[in-house]
Design an enzyme around this catalytic site. Sequence first.
Site: not given
Ligand code: PEP
Ligand code: MG
Length: 583
Positions: A432, A456, A503
Amino acid sequence: MEILKGIPVSPGVYIGEAFLLVGEEVRIPERFVPAEKADSESKRFEAAGVQVAKQLDAIKSDTENQLGPNLAAILSVQTQLLKDPSLRQRILDKIRKDHFSAEYAVAKTLRDFAKVMTASDNQLMAQRASDIFDLEKRLLNDLLGEQREDLAHLQRPVALIAHDLGPSQTASLDRTRVRAFATDVGGRTSHTAILARAHEIPAVVGLETITTDVAGGETVIIDGNRGIVILRPDERTLARYRKIQAEFEAFEATLTKDKDLPSVTHDGREIHVLGNIEFPEEVRGALTHGAQGIGLFRTEFLYLKSGVMPDENDHFEAYRKSVSKLSGRPLTVRTLDLGADKIDKSQTSSEPNPFLGLRSIRLSMKRPENFRVQVRAILRASALGKVRLLLPMITAIDELRWAKGVVEEIKAELAAKKVPFDDKIPVGIMVEVPSAAMQAHAMARECDFLSIGTNDLVQYTLAVDRGNEHVAHLYTPAHPAVIHLIKNVVDAGIAYDKPVGMCGEMAGEPIYTILLLGLGLSELSVAPPSIPEIKRLIRALNFEDCKKGADEVLKMDDANQILDYLRELAKKLLPPDIKFGGL
Ligand code: PEP
Ligand code: MG
């Protein structure tokens, strides 16, 4: 009727009553009203003054009865302020001469006044500033129409209107009452938005001024598909939206029907579609939507909901409950991803640039006790089912090596105590941050799987704050730089035979499904309500066509060109009855 445009973050339509959440730190944006409205605006201010005077009198007489006249006299300060003709005149001048809204005139005048008092050498004067803030809050509560209810004790279904909602506030919303929400600030991948999608609450963020445009109790339409909020809708608009609402519900119902069909393309390529969750209770909902497992369990919400750091047992119970419902499907537990975007602002304010500060794995390395406790619980749970351990925000290989070292140490401790665990538990990393994506080959060599966190990754690649509505137009996963980084990660996975999934929210946006399949991702983990639609798209596509499409995209240099191309390609490759989001 008034129409506001914001950022759509969670689909669905809600028609109902607005409930205005006025927090302690309510911020009244600069708002002007036309000259012809000066009279009605002045009257609003005068009426609020009358109401607040009544409230103050009532509180004063209660206090007098309970605590005696001396303490009650303290409250007279606010009454005197309210009656002060010069203060009143200043506020009215701001409405009539400067064309300020009543709210802005009150906030500006009283805050200017408080500023002078706070700066005073006279202690007594300086203390009076808090009376001014208190009076300001009372007047604003009245002007903004806050009802004498709070979030925890709502009596009926509402659309929640707030300047901002913290992730922990969103996590504890009473879903039976809060049916939609709209906020002044925020972006599409802010955690508040992610939770709204998980909870299937229609939501629009980044509306900038909604907290001052709407009054509590007014009827609003929240259109989470188009990012529109309609205040005080007329009859025709209401009728139109009731129809749209029914169509959307019918679309959802058809998707749910096929949710358990496999997600395999026409030419036989299987893509695993899993769900993202924040709490163990959400596993059931994910399965109901057809999830083939949990691809991301954001465990930091265990902390955010309770406000206390979970102990080993809290962690273990959460994973045990989840695994027991999954019947052999994988549970991917991400270690605590705490940081500026999630912890209460007061705890992180000492960092000048918290998004680049002590977040995620960095915090775990700084305070390893919490990390060790969590790893122990994850390992114990791995004896009960298929569990994977996912490390957030890896930026350099030594972080991965450190974490793997801790996992091995805890394994040895457990083995010595004869506590069962899965010795082959897969340890993966979130990709990320651009540094991890560019170094994906080295990472893939040393970890067991990779999961691309585009929320991110987009933020850090494009230097665009994911939660800031002012730069939301610049935040796009379609930027060629982001797509090339994703390609590099997938290639690394292929080179080292390690599964690569995604994700981040991009995985759940239908416009990108063709591209992601074509780039070679083998797993998509999305908000559970998006699972049926993504699975249906996969079933309707051919991998070879997607691959050709992705190859074309990789030659392009402009995000808009890429989006136009993907839209056209979807029209070409998908049957005519498939429309994104039922629209
Ligand atoms: C992301 O950064 O894409 C991620 C899945 O984590 P979060 O949204 O919890 O930062
Ligand atoms: Mg993230």
